[in-house]
Design an enzyme around this catalytic site. Structure first.
Site, PDB file in Angstrom:
ATOM      1  N   CYS A  14     -14.169  21.129  48.689  1.00 39.93           N
ATOM      2  CA  CYS A  14     -12.846  20.685  48.314  1.00 39.93           C
ATOM      3  C   CYS A  14     -12.797  19.238  48.774  1.00 39.93           C
ATOM      4  O   CYS A  14     -12.514  18.956  49.925  1.00 39.93           O
ATOM      5  CB  CYS A  14     -11.784  21.499  49.026  1.00 39.93           C
ATOM      6  SG  CYS A  14     -11.849  23.227  48.582  1.00 39.93           S
ATOM      7  N   VAL A  15     -13.118  18.334  47.891  1.00 38.51           N
ATOM      8  CA  VAL A  15     -13.176  16.921  48.231  1.00 38.51           C
ATOM      9  C   VAL A  15     -12.933  16.177  46.930  1.00 38.51           C
ATOM     10  O   VAL A  15     -12.981  16.788  45.871  1.00 38.51           O
ATOM     11  CB  VAL A  15     -14.539  16.588  48.894  1.00 38.51           C
ATOM     12  CG1 VAL A  15     -15.688  16.716  47.932  1.00 38.51           C
ATOM     13  CG2 VAL A  15     -14.556  15.231  49.568  1.00 38.51           C
TER      14      VAL A  15
END
Lengths: 428, 348
Positions: free
Chosen positions: A242-243
């Protein structure tokens, strides 16, 4: 190590009573997938949708994209350590549903999921605007902890991709690609006139939902190691990230890593491509020092003349990229770097957070801060107001007519540091 | 109807005088003066220099902000469609004045503006990102070459035509990164470059490595017990709900918030706006990023005299260096004005 990729072309998706491919159409049994995914008690509701190239469809927020693959012959199963046993992979035959993709969605960290537009200007930037997408709309149980939510979405995508390919095992391949890498004993004697090179493959591992998994092991808990290029094609590396959407390496881009493909194309002609080293991008200085030194030590143990290094993410991992670069160069290897840029919306700021004079051969996948206007779409899968909080968006990114104004950063894969797009940047 | 162009020159090129007249105050003249004649001719029928603004170099340099506003008003009165500045060749104060005017005109009037300078003129380094500067010789001997290039580029900008690369148009590289789609994927371009480097063949990097500012730390504080300490973070901690909507990435602003009365930050009152890390633990206990709890304890123990009652916060995630520099400078001035002696900077 020899792997054949048996590619079955998919041009269209359609619902069907049986999951199978016929004449370029992938028929999908909706119920079987819903049943399979609903067994995960972390998910309260599972819905499926299609998004096809050229359609006026926007998917937001996207977590990951996975290509349907399964093993036809050879040891192990696809996505080992995730949905298959931990047996090693990379040999034999693998079925690929080329042109199809599984897209997972969900408001996990909110900032760190992205956008896929299936048409319009945004589609030019996104590799997954060109694939026939089966979209999984996954609703978590109330108050599901974020790390569990991420794991549930990750597994749902991998399971579905594996399921689709498994159902199509009988299909005839439209073409077969073969990749073969000899053992080191032979590799070191092959092409004595050519430089020996490897690919240093950096995996996002800053932790706390910035994770990459190798055979089911969290990459931040590993030392740099060797991996076969064909293992990567069998899903040995999967994204748990999650970036920022533009430059996280989605599972699809790991499976289809274009650096491996392009290096293989020059193997035996311009260099001797002897192997792939994976390393991580942990946050502490000690980790960065350890991993970069260990990677370069491995490269020296093999006796390499050059390393092509690709980064994942930006900012903090720029420090890892630069350490890898100068440590390799100062020990006598030549390097080329593959990264992207954060030069500000006006392109006027410096693009990287770290630098070294040795990084004189650098290819970039473009400036992720550049702003793009995405016109309204007829259909939205997901939650458009996420544009206001997503990394690359701001309060007001979503206009009342559905237009979204964001940085390229918000588009999945737009500045892929595996070099999966044609985007780049130049200086004026 | 042709485009209206205003021309800015210094006292020397206006024929008023040299160094002895350099404190000459700004004034305007109708039509062309000095090099304006050649520029006007080069513009042809499509544009015309309707007025000239003149200012002495020393006058301009003595208070650049004030003079720039003054000159801008004089330029504005001509209702121009575009502005030409100089050329300044290698004259440092003249170049800086042209650059400052280019910056102000771009920002305030938003109309095309072109100057001309020798690459080593300090005005280039200061302002090349703000305007197009045609590369010239180091002295007025280069006027003949500079004039047509400046006029040609200005006309292109006026007509909204696509401006080519620095080498094609003759302007000095501005250092702006522009995206474009290449013929091949970035992976293939990287492998190509790698092969060239391995073979010792010439290659051109797509991004020359940047050179960074390095800031030497100030000397340590001698009398810690009597100092006021402030907290500043790029970790995005802000009052719950992020009232000023600081962006999750590529922040365009910073926040200033009171911690008066807070001994401890909790999930009930604070959160992070940062989109570059897993916010779970920062949201759960914001002290992990902005350590108000520990600072209060140390304040009570007398390690330092006072924790400053305001903290400053932004998001460092993908935020342009230019923005970060601007935030930093502003925050530092505010802290200084409030009598803060030391700052603890926390990141993520």
């Amino acid at each position: 190590m020899k792997l054949e990729l048996h590619k079955v072309k998919v041009n269209k998706l359609a619902w069907g009573d049986k999951t199978e491919t016929k004449d370029g159409v992938l028929y999908v049994n909706r119920l079987e997938i819903v049943d399979m995914l609903s067994s995960d008690e972390r998910l309260v509701k599972v819905d499926l949708d299609f998004a096809m190239p050229g359609e006026s469809v926007r998917i937001i927020p996207v977590k990951d994209v996975v290509e349907p693959r399964c093993k036809l012959e050879g040891k192990g199963g696809i996505f080992p350590g995730m949905v298959s046993d931990v047996e090693t992979v990379g040999e034999g035959k693998t079925l690929v549903l080329e042109g199809a993709a599984v897209v997972t969605t969900g408001k996990i960290v909110r900032f760190q999921e992205g956008i896929i537009d299936m048409s319009g200007p945004g589609a030019d930037y996104c590799p997954y605007s060109k694939t026939c997408n089966l979209v999984l709309v996954l609703e978590p149980v109330a108050d599901l902890e974020k790390h569990d939510h991420e794991a549930a979405c990750r597994l749902a995508g991998l399971k579905t991709a594996s399921y689709l390919a498994e159902c199509c095992k009988g299909a005839t391949a439209d073409n077969v690609e073969t990749y073969e890498f000899p053992a080191f004993r032979e590799a070191m004697h092959a092409y004595p006139e050519l430089p020996k090179v490897a690919y240093l493959y950096m995996l996002q591992s800053q932790g706390l939902l910035h994770d990459t998994w190798v055979y089911g092991v969290d990459a931040k808990q590993t030392l740099p190691t060797l991996i076969g290029a064909t293992e990567v094609m069998d899903g040995a590396i999967v994204s748990g990230n999650c970036v920022s959407a533009c430059d996280k390496n989605n599972t699809y881009s790991h499976q289809n890593n274009p650096v491996i493909k392009d290096m293989y194309a020059r193997h035996g002609k311009d260099f001797n491509f002897v192997g792939v080293i994976i390393t991580n991008e942990n946050v502490t200085l000690a980790d960065k020092k350890r991993s970069s030194s260990y990677s370069i030590k491995l490269a020296n143990m093999i006796g390499l003349d050059g390393l092509l290094i690709s980064e994942e993410g930006f900012g903090n991992p720029d420090a890892d990229l630069i350490m890898n670069c100068w440590k390799a160069e100062r020990s006598g290897m030549k390097t080329a770097l593959l990264t992207d840029e954060y030069a500000g919306q006006d392109g006027a700021s410096q693009s990287l957070a770290d630098s070294c004079p040795e990084g004189d051969a650098c290819v970039t996948a473009g400036n992720a801060n550049e702003v793009i206007t995405l016109p309204p779409m007829e259909k939205i899968i997901g939650y458009p107001d996420e544009a206001n909080v997503i990394a690359g968006g701001w309060d007001g990114s979503l206009a009342s007519d559905g237009t979204i104004t964001v940085e390229l950063q918000a588009i999945i894969g737009a500045t892929s540091e595996l070099g999966f797009t044609k985007l780049g940047a130049y200086t004026v | 109807m042709s485009y209206r162009v205003v021309h800015y020159i210094n006292q020397f090129f206006a024929g008023i005088g040299g160094e002895e007249k350099a404190d000459y105050a700004p004034e305007t003249r109708e039509g062309v003066v000095g090099p304006g004649m050649a520029l006007n001719a080069a513009l042809g029928n499509e544009a015309e220099i309707v007025g000239t603004v003149i200012c002495g170099d020393t006058y301009f340099a003595s208070d650049m902000a004030k003079t720039s506003a003054e000159v801008l008003e004089l330029i504005r009165k001509f209702e121009p469609d575009a502005v030409l500045l100089g050329p300044a060749f290698n004259a440092g104060r003249y170049g800086s004045a042209c650059g400052a005017m280019g910056d102000a005109i771009s920002k305030e009037l938003g109309i095309p503006v072109v100057s001309g300078m020798f690459p080593e003129n300090p005005g280039v380094e200061m302002y090349r990102k703000s305007l197009y500067i045609i590369e010239t010789a180091d002295s007025a001997r280069g006027m003949g070459k500079a004039v047509p290039a400046m006029a040609k580029l200005l006309l292109k900008l006026l007509k909204g035509e696509k401006v080519g690369l620095p080498a094609e148009e003759g302007y000095i590289e501005r250092g702006l990164r522009i995206n474009k789609f290449f013929e091949t994927m970035a992976s293939e371009r990287c492998v190509d470059m790698f092969v060239k480097k391995l073979k010792g063949e010439p290659f051109e990097t797509e991004y020359p490595m940047p050179v960074f500012d390095r800031v030497d730390p100030n000397p340590p504080i001698v009398d810690m017990a009597n100092s006021t300490v402030a907290l500043v973070t790029s970790g995005g901690i802000c009052p719950k709900g992020n009232p000023d909507h600081i962006e999750a990435s590529s922040a365009s602003k910073y926040g200033e918030y009171s911690i008066e009365g807070f001994d401890d930050l909790t999930s009930a009152d604070h959160c992070t706006a940062h989109g570059g890390y897993d916010a779970t633990y920062a949201d759960d206990d914001p002290d992990r990023v902005l350590p108000v709890d520990v600072m209060r304890e140390m304040e009570k123990e007398g390690v330092f005299k006072k924790l400053h009652n305001k903290f400053y916060t932004t998001v460092g995630n993908g935020t342009a260096v230019a923005s970060a520099k601007k935030f930093g400078a502003e925050i530092a001035l505010k802290l200084k004005a409030d009598g803060v002696d030391a700052v603890i900077l926390t990141s993520t």
